[in-house]
Design an enzyme around this catalytic site. Structure first.
Site, PDB file in Angstrom:
ATOM      1  N   GLU A  71     -49.744  10.857 -34.223  1.00 50.06           N
ATOM      2  CA  GLU A  71     -48.814   9.854 -34.740  1.00 50.06           C
ATOM      3  C   GLU A  71     -49.504   8.530 -35.054  1.00 50.06           C
ATOM      4  O   GLU A  71     -49.197   7.481 -34.458  1.00 50.06           O
ATOM      5  CB  GLU A  71     -47.664   9.654 -33.752  1.00 50.06           C
ATOM      6  CG  GLU A  71     -46.812  10.900 -33.622  1.00 50.06           C
ATOM      7  CD  GLU A  71     -45.536  10.704 -32.844  1.00 50.06           C
ATOM      8  OE1 GLU A  71     -45.464   9.777 -32.027  1.00 50.06           O
ATOM      9  OE2 GLU A  71     -44.601  11.484 -33.054  1.00 50.06           O
TER      10      GLU A  71
ATOM     11  N   GLU B  16     -43.465  18.783 -33.753  1.00 56.68           N
ATOM     12  CA  GLU B  16     -42.884  18.511 -32.433  1.00 56.68           C
ATOM     13  C   GLU B  16     -41.370  18.410 -32.551  1.00 56.68           C
ATOM     14  O   GLU B  16     -40.852  17.862 -33.528  1.00 56.68           O
ATOM     15  CB  GLU B  16     -43.374  17.155 -31.891  1.00 56.68           C
ATOM     16  CG  GLU B  16     -44.811  17.075 -31.514  1.00 56.68           C
ATOM     17  CD  GLU B  16     -45.168  15.689 -30.965  1.00 56.68           C
ATOM     18  OE1 GLU B  16     -44.271  14.973 -30.480  1.00 56.68           O
ATOM     19  OE2 GLU B  16     -46.348  15.324 -31.042  1.00 56.68           O
TER      20      GLU B  16
HETATM   21  C1  GAL Z   1     -44.129  12.031 -29.852  1.00 56.64           C
HETATM   22  C2  GAL Z   1     -45.579  12.088 -29.417  1.00 56.64           C
HETATM   23  C3  GAL Z   1     -45.748  12.990 -28.212  1.00 56.64           C
HETATM   24  C4  GAL Z   1     -44.718  12.682 -27.166  1.00 56.64           C
HETATM   25  C5  GAL Z   1     -43.344  12.768 -27.771  1.00 56.64           C
HETATM   26  C6  GAL Z   1     -42.222  12.473 -26.817  1.00 56.64           C
HETATM   27  O1  GAL Z   1     -43.846  10.927 -30.633  1.00 56.64           O
HETATM   28  O2  GAL Z   1     -46.370  12.568 -30.455  1.00 56.64           O
HETATM   29  O3  GAL Z   1     -47.044  12.815 -27.700  1.00 56.64           O
HETATM   30  O4  GAL Z   1     -44.939  11.417 -26.636  1.00 56.64           O
HETATM   31  O5  GAL Z   1     -43.241  11.839 -28.807  1.00 56.64           O
HETATM   32  O6  GAL Z   1     -40.982  12.617 -27.452  1.00 56.64           O
END
Ligand code: GAL
Length: 699
Positions: free
Chosen positions: A156, A315
């Site tokens: 990110e 994710e």
């Molecule tokens: C994302 C990040 C992850 C984790 C996740 C939690 O933005 O890439 O490492 O922190 O959020 O929701």
């Protein structure tokens, strides 16, 4: 010439997520159990290495990659492939200690202390060198690993640094951009105002919170520079893999419509687009449908960056995140809906943050497939397992893509310019929300829309919607004219064409850059309404749409007037116009005010019909998408409501049930139906799209 891109060799839909075995190296029992459970959940990919720098290189130059090799081997032996991240999302303590310039400086000029993550100076040569050294090790050790399918650059990428190194680089960037001529910059930024004229490039500072942040041109250029510098940094990471492992594609994970970086610029350097999706499901301020349609919009933004190729959902959370203001669990069924939605919108994966909950620290209560309970019979585990089974059934979908017939223009620098302009109402400008409202209307009408940049090719779309297209340069204006001349329906709104690429206002009437001739009208004034103010637009059929927030007083030259204002000193004046152009049926539509959704839907439906795009009515709370290839169409119906909903007549096989559709077809509450239609053998609702050649995937 654009580099020949390599595609992800995904013959199957990916299912998996971020996996942090480095937190459990002293628990071989847990690592063994992870593999068993992953197989049970139908996981076929794991993202490794995100934030593992301090384990990979505990002391400078002392690399420990054997544990990673061991994990990758074991995953691979069990049918699970690896997406390998570079560890630059967070730095080990020794690095900041030895190379303090790698620490980021904030917008007040204060250097940050060591800690947390995403806190680097992207310019720092020390930081870049250290990242490069470890990336070379990773490429050499794992580049040929049979389980490796994708490099995941950092995590990110975001933020901005205001340190002296970045300041200097900004000055060089500006000097380059303005050909070393400070007078050109002074003109472009209108610096005579408030005595802001510069004599030399090295006098220019970034827009510090406690410094010069009142020059719109400077503010916008800083955002562009930050994107440019971040892209330059990202390229410095990518270079290693391009040269050492050219066969492995590269991605980085984007965050929705992250405001700080123009993702379109970064996307050009990537092979695969991927993003992290964390909607606030089941909140108390909107319907579940509204939450989900915004997520569909975000998926479409990603799709717009990799047309004719799938993107990846990198994710998402099983359960609840830990960083929303209220961290509500996904209700039963939501997981399946969100997963199928991603696929329906063009993703070839459903991946999670995270596989297993960590025991301690910042994200110990963040949702995961495997809870602290450690069991494989929890509700969440079972829902993930069910998703795994659905994705297995949906394998053939990998060879199809979403073909949109309409497009919405959404641009980062337009967004930055609108946010920064001083005028109208600061809270009500709502550019992103306005673009989303267009997407939602199109979705309700059963029309798939891509979200594209004003620089993208518009030729393939029957209708292009351009809400609040405030910033327009001459060449964009020319492309819009060509689009309409070629037969396209261009639909613009209030706030079109006020400024050029430097945020200098056009003289002689908005929209500028010659566009008032295209629309046959121009804006003489723009009025801002208080929330309690009321006005309307009356259309030829007698209907009245409600005006909210902004209304432009239009002067019509040679356009048809489709609607006029009902009230105030501009009552009876033109509010909506259309000008036809050329012999190809093209037209330029202009709506001078923000309208309520119902009235806007009617107008949009008219423009779509003119474009020859079939319009239908998708039932309330239901989302529809279609993926297709040369042979098949996959029709996805998702019901976010509480009622069973009848869907329009469909043909083809019920893909999940493996049966023929009945006379009448329904989608149960919080459920999905997918129909597989063989092309030219039947016609399902909402389709009617042109055949496309089978997509190429690397074998
Ligand atoms: C994302 C990040 C992850 C984790 C996740 C939690 O933005 O890439 O490492 O922190 O959020 O929701």
């Amino acid at each position: 010439m654009e580099r020949q891109r390599i595609a992800l060799a995904n013959q199957e839909l990916l299912h998996g997520g971020d996996y942090n075995p480095e937190q459990w190296l002293d628990r071989p029992d847990i690592l063994k159990e992870d593999i068993r459970m992953m197989k049970k959940a139908g996981v076929n990919v794991a993202t490794l290495g995100v934030f593992s720098w301090s384990v990979l290189e505990p002391q400078e130059g002392d690399y420990h990659l054997e544990w990673l090799k061991d994990i990758m081997d074991r995953l691979y032996e069990n049918g699970i492939r690896t997406i390998l991240a570079t560890p630059s999302g967070a730095k080990p303590a020794w690095l900041d200690e030895k190379y303090p310039e790698a620490l980021r400086t904030d917008e007040r000029g204060q250097r940050r202390h060591h800690g947390v993550r995403h806190n680097h100076c992207m310019t720092s040569p020390d930081f870049r060198r250290k990242v490069r050294e470890i990336n070379v090790r990773l490429a050499e050790h794992f580049g040929k690993h049979p389980g490796l399918i994708l490099w995941h650059i950092s995590n990110e990428l975001g933020g901005a640094c205001f340190c002296p190194l970045c300041r200097k680089k900004f000055q060089e960037y500006l000097s380059d951009k303005f050909h070393g001529d400070i007078e050109t910059l002074n003109q472009a930024w209108w610096t005579t105002f408030w005595s802001h004229r510069y004599q030399r490039f090295d006098q220019i500072e970034p827009p510090f919170a406690n410094g010069e942040n009142s020059i719109m041109g400077l503010n916008l250029e800083w955002k562009r520079f930050t994107t440019w510098n971040m892209t330059d940094y990202m390229k410095s990471e990518i270079e290693v893999f391009r040269s050492l492992t050219p066969q492995i594609p590269v991605t980085t994970n984007f965050m929705k419509l992250y405001p700080g970086l123009d993702y379109r610029r970064m996307a050009k350097e990537l092979d695969v687009i991927s993003w992290d999706s964390y909607p606030r499901y089941h909140n108390d301020y909107e319907s579940l449908y509204d939450t989900c349609i915004e997520n569909a919009f975000d998926h479409s933004v990603m799709r717009g960056m990799c047309k004719d190729r799938p993107f990846l959902l990198m994710e998402s959370v099983p359960g609840a995140v830990n960083w929303h203001e209220f961290n509500k669990q996904k209700r039963p069924g939501m997981h399946k809906l969100a997963a199928v939605q991603a696929i329906a919108c063009g993703s070839d994966s459903v991946q999670y943050f995270q596989w297993r909950k960590s025991r301690g620290s910042f994200e110990q209560y963040h949702g995961a497939v495997v809870d602290h309970l450690g069991r494989d019979d929890t509700r969440i585990f079972r829902e993930v397992e069910q998703t795994g089974q659905i994705l297995k059934k949906l394998q053939p979908v990998t060879k199809s893509i979403v073909r949109a017939q309409a497009a919405i223009l959404f641009d980062w620098d337009n967004r930055w310019a609108i946010d920064d302009m001083k005028g109208l109402s600061q809270q009500k400008k709502q550019y992103e929300k306005t673009c989303l409202s267009f997407y939602r209307i199109l979705a309700r009408l059963g029309v798939e829309a891509d979200i594209i940049s004003r620089r993208d090719d518009m030729g393939g779309y029957g209708a292009v919607f351009a809400p609040m297209m405030y910033l327009i340069e001459e060449d964009t204006a020319e492309r819009l004219r060509a689009y309409v001349r070629g037969g396209g329906q261009l639909f613009a709104t209030y706030l079109a064409g006020y400024v050029d690429q430097n945020t200098l206002c056009y003289l002689g009437g908005f929209p500028g850059a010659g566009l008032k001739e295209l629309f046959g009208a121009y804006s003489e004034e723009v009025d801002t309404l208080y929330p309690s103010d009321r006005n309307g637009i009356r259309f030829a059929d007698g209907s009245i749409g409600e005006v909210r927030d902004f209304a432009e007083v239009l002067r019509v030259q040679d356009a048809e007037i489709l609607g006029t204002y009902t009230d105030d000193y501009y009552a009876g004046g033109a509010a909506v116009t259309r000008k036809k152009c050329g012999n190809n049926g093209g037209a330029a539509w202009y709506t001078g005010a923000r309208l309520d959704d119902k009235a806007m839907e009617k107008l949009i439906a008219r423009a779509l019909t003119e474009a020859g795009i079939p319009v239908s009515e998708i039932p309330q709370e239901v989302e529809y998408h279609c993926r297709e290839n040369g042979e098949y169409r996959y029709h996805f119906w998702l019901n976010y409501g509480k009622e069973r909903v009848k869907i329009p007549q469909v043909s083809g096989e019920d893909f999940l049930a493996g049966s023929c559709p009945a006379q009448e077809n329904f989608v149960e509450p919080m459920d999905v139906r997918i129909f597989l239609e063989r092309k030219n053998t039947g016609k399902a609702a909402g389709s009617g799209m042109a055949a496309i050649p089978e997509m190429e995937v690397m074998g």
